[in-house]
Write an enzyme that holds these catalytic residues in place. Sequence first.
Site, PDB file in Angstrom:
ATOM      1  CG  ASP A  32      38.242  -5.994  78.845  1.00 45.14           C
ATOM      2  OD1 ASP A  32      37.580  -5.756  79.887  1.00 45.14           O
ATOM      3  OD2 ASP A  32      37.721  -6.079  77.731  1.00 45.14           O
ATOM      4  CG  ASN A  88      32.067  -8.983  70.488  1.00 47.13           C
ATOM      5  OD1 ASN A  88      32.154 -10.087  69.964  1.00 47.13           O
ATOM      6  ND2 ASN A  88      32.325  -8.787  71.770  1.00 47.13           N
ATOM      7  CD  GLN A  95      30.579  -2.551  68.533  1.00 43.97           C
ATOM      8  OE1 GLN A  95      29.822  -2.843  67.609  1.00 43.97           O
ATOM      9  NE2 GLN A  95      31.572  -1.689  68.414  1.00 43.97           N
ATOM     10  CG  HIS A 101      36.875  -3.063  71.130  1.00 43.67           C
ATOM     11  ND1 HIS A 101      35.760  -2.284  70.921  1.00 43.67           N
ATOM     12  CD2 HIS A 101      36.434  -4.158  71.806  1.00 43.67           C
ATOM     13  CE1 HIS A 101      34.695  -2.867  71.444  1.00 43.67           C
ATOM     14  NE2 HIS A 101      35.076  -4.012  71.974  1.00 43.67           N
ATOM     15  CG  HIS A 103      37.667  -8.529  72.996  1.00 41.72           C
ATOM     16  ND1 HIS A 103      37.429  -8.177  74.306  1.00 41.72           N
ATOM     17  CD2 HIS A 103      36.641  -7.993  72.285  1.00 41.72           C
ATOM     18  CE1 HIS A 103      36.304  -7.487  74.384  1.00 41.72           C
ATOM     19  NE2 HIS A 103      35.801  -7.351  73.165  1.00 41.72           N
TER      20      HIS A 103
HETATM   21  P1  AMP Z   1      32.752  -5.347  73.557  1.00 37.42           P
HETATM   22  O1  AMP Z   1      31.714  -6.003  74.426  1.00 37.42           O
HETATM   23  O2  AMP Z   1      33.320  -6.226  72.497  1.00 37.42           O
HETATM   24  O3  AMP Z   1      32.246  -4.026  73.019  1.00 37.42           O
HETATM   25  O4  AMP Z   1      33.976  -5.064  74.522  1.00 37.42           O
HETATM   26  C1  AMP Z   1      34.110  -3.919  75.271  1.00 37.42           C
HETATM   27  C2  AMP Z   1      35.128  -4.232  76.330  1.00 37.42           C
HETATM   28  O5  AMP Z   1      35.617  -3.013  76.847  1.00 37.42           O
HETATM   29  C3  AMP Z   1      34.574  -5.028  77.520  1.00 37.42           C
HETATM   30  O6  AMP Z   1      35.268  -6.271  77.625  1.00 37.42           O
HETATM   31  C4  AMP Z   1      34.834  -4.116  78.712  1.00 37.42           C
HETATM   32  O7  AMP Z   1      35.237  -4.821  79.851  1.00 37.42           O
HETATM   33  C5  AMP Z   1      35.930  -3.212  78.195  1.00 37.42           C
HETATM   34  N1  AMP Z   1      35.983  -1.891  78.812  1.00 37.42           N
HETATM   35  C6  AMP Z   1      34.972  -1.025  79.025  1.00 37.42           C
HETATM   36  N2  AMP Z   1      35.425   0.102  79.622  1.00 37.42           N
HETATM   37  C7  AMP Z   1      36.757  -0.051  79.792  1.00 37.42           C
HETATM   38  C8  AMP Z   1      37.790   0.747  80.361  1.00 37.42           C
HETATM   39  N3  AMP Z   1      37.544   1.965  80.880  1.00 37.42           N
HETATM   40  N4  AMP Z   1      39.052   0.249  80.361  1.00 37.42           N
HETATM   41  C9  AMP Z   1      39.316  -0.968  79.836  1.00 37.42           C
HETATM   42  N5  AMP Z   1      38.395  -1.767  79.276  1.00 37.42           N
HETATM   43  C10 AMP Z   1      37.129  -1.330  79.265  1.00 37.42           C
END
Ligand code: AMP
Length: 145
Positions: A32, A88, A95, A101, A103
Amino acid sequence: MRNNDCIFCKIIAGEIPSCTIYEDGAFKVILDVNPASKGHALILPKEHCADIYEIDEETAANVMKLAKKLTHYMTEQLRCDGFNLLQNNHEVAGQTVYHFHMHLIPRYHGARNNDILRWSHETFSAGEMDEICNKLKFPEQFQAD
Ligand code: AMP
Ligand code: ZN
């Protein structure tokens, strides 16, 4: 199937760089970019689907199998003290990227932000709890064997 507007689909296709720690035909696992802890990773199914409502059952099951494998491996490599698996669905649940995805969040004794993922509690009366329980009793005919 790929969604051209989806950042995770672009990462899976290699069009946006990522720190990839695992890849097979069905999944890519990346770090992440805004980690909650050292080693915070995301399991991405390669087939685009938005969330738990859209993902097919087999892929969902395989996500958990992979999470189990990686949790053991990462714990050994990172010497972390515990792990959260978090997933999420929809904006109200936090989300922000609408490609399913999971975590993988390693946890460490003494970390500054160890109160993340703790929530305040709601209180319901006994009657309300009965009502909720009755509403949620899963129909027997749909239960797994
Ligand atoms: P969520 O809030 O559960 O949708 O999680 C999305 C996650 O994606 C967040 O923790 C972000 O930090 C992560 N994220 C967004 N863009 C990228 C990226 N380009 N590379 C890696 N992680 C990312
Ligand atoms: Zn996608």
